[in-house]
Enzyme design. Structure first.
Site, PDB file in Angstrom:
ATOM      1  N   LYS A  66       0.837  -1.202   0.000  1.00 58.97           N
ATOM      2  CA  LYS A  66       0.000   0.000   0.000  1.00 58.97           C
ATOM      3  C   LYS A  66       0.874   1.255   0.000  1.00 58.97           C
ATOM      4  CE  LYS A  66      -3.921  -2.056   2.479  1.00 58.97           C
ATOM      5  NZ  LYS A  66      -4.676  -2.069   3.767  1.00 58.97           N
ATOM      6  N   ALA A  83      -1.126   1.077   6.535  1.00 59.05           N
ATOM      7  CA  ALA A  83      -1.317   0.051   7.561  1.00 59.05           C
ATOM      8  C   ALA A  83      -2.257  -1.020   7.037  1.00 59.05           C
ATOM      9  CB  ALA A  83      -1.877   0.669   8.845  1.00 59.05           C
ATOM     10  N   ASP A  84      -2.136  -2.193   7.635  1.00 58.66           N
ATOM     11  CA  ASP A  84      -3.063  -3.281   7.316  1.00 58.66           C
ATOM     12  C   ASP A  84      -3.345  -4.069   8.585  1.00 58.66           C
ATOM     13  OD1 ASP A  84      -4.384  -4.703   4.910  1.00 58.66           O
ATOM     14  OD2 ASP A  84      -3.540  -6.335   6.097  1.00 58.66           O
ATOM     15  N   THR A  85      -4.625  -4.380   8.801  1.00 59.95           N
ATOM     16  CA  THR A  85      -5.050  -5.107   9.994  1.00 59.95           C
ATOM     17  C   THR A  85      -5.651  -6.442   9.601  1.00 59.95           C
ATOM     18  OG1 THR A  85      -5.479  -3.039  11.184  1.00 59.95           O
ATOM     19  CG2 THR A  85      -6.540  -5.022  12.037  1.00 59.95           C
TER      20      THR A  85
END
Length: 210
Positions: A66, A83-85
């Site tokens: 990203k 960010a990635d969750t």
């Protein structure tokens, strides 16, 4: 980047802070520590996990991809924050709930069980800001739901704050009344671990944060 209402400067340059996410939750979390992105540019990437890809590796790859996708589109000096969750049961990545059926699927599996929420954060400079550097952090948080009755699951689904959430629930929403244990970063579960994010910003040249 604006910090507590004042524009920061990095050795004569004023690099922009670009948030590579359309999540209003991440914007709110950044505001909590006095950081306001100059632009919000959601990353348009393929988020399909690779075959046999483990949750930690997937979260790290997504955050970096990203950041890279957005950094490649920015011509001014800038730092991109992405960010990635991921919500996981063991090695299984639970889907992002885009419809009621998926949210129900997730909640039924999380009921009465401990799971892990992994959030990876990455910062990456644009090509025109040569003083910046790529860095990342990965945060894991253990979360346990109380055992949910069918009535409680339906109530959570009717509340609707599961929409677009990894694992089909929002810690800052109605699900909070059913979470009996949390060890780690609550802001990381919401989508952006604030301590680690602040450390990444402080690690860049100049005074990004006090």
């Amino acid at each position: 980047m604006t910090v507590s209402g004042q524009q920061t400067s990095v050795k004569g340059e004023t690099p922009l802070l670009i948030l590579a996410s359309a999540s209003p939750r991440r914007v709110d979390l950044l505001r909590q520590i006095g950081v306001v992105p100059d632009r919000i540019v959601p990353a348009d990437i393929d988020e399909t996990p690779l075959k046999n890809e483990l949750p930690r590796a997937y979260a790290r790859r997504m955050a970096l991809e990203k950041a890279r996708a957005v950094a490649g589109c920015i011509t001014e000096p800038a730092l991109v924050l992405a960010a990635d969750t991921v919500v996981t049961l063991g090695r299984r990545i639970l889907p992002k709930a885009e419809n009621r059926e998926t949210a129900q699927f997730c909640l039924e599996r999380l009921s009465g069980r401990r799971h892990t929420v992994i959030t990876s954060v990455a910062v990456m400079p644009s090509a025109s800001w040569t003083k910046g550097k790529t860095a990342e952090r990965l945060v894991e948080t253990a979360v346990t739901f109380n055992r949910l009755t069918p009535h409680q699951i339906n109530a959570l689904l009717d509340a609707g704050d599961w929409a677009g959430k990894a694992g089909g629930y929002a810690l800052q929403g109605h699900a909070a009344s059913f979470i009996r244990f949390l060890s780690g970063s609550s802001s990381g579960v919401i989508g952006l671990p604030l301590f680690e994010t602040a450390q990444l910003l402080r690690g860049q040249p100049g005074h990004w944060l006090a």
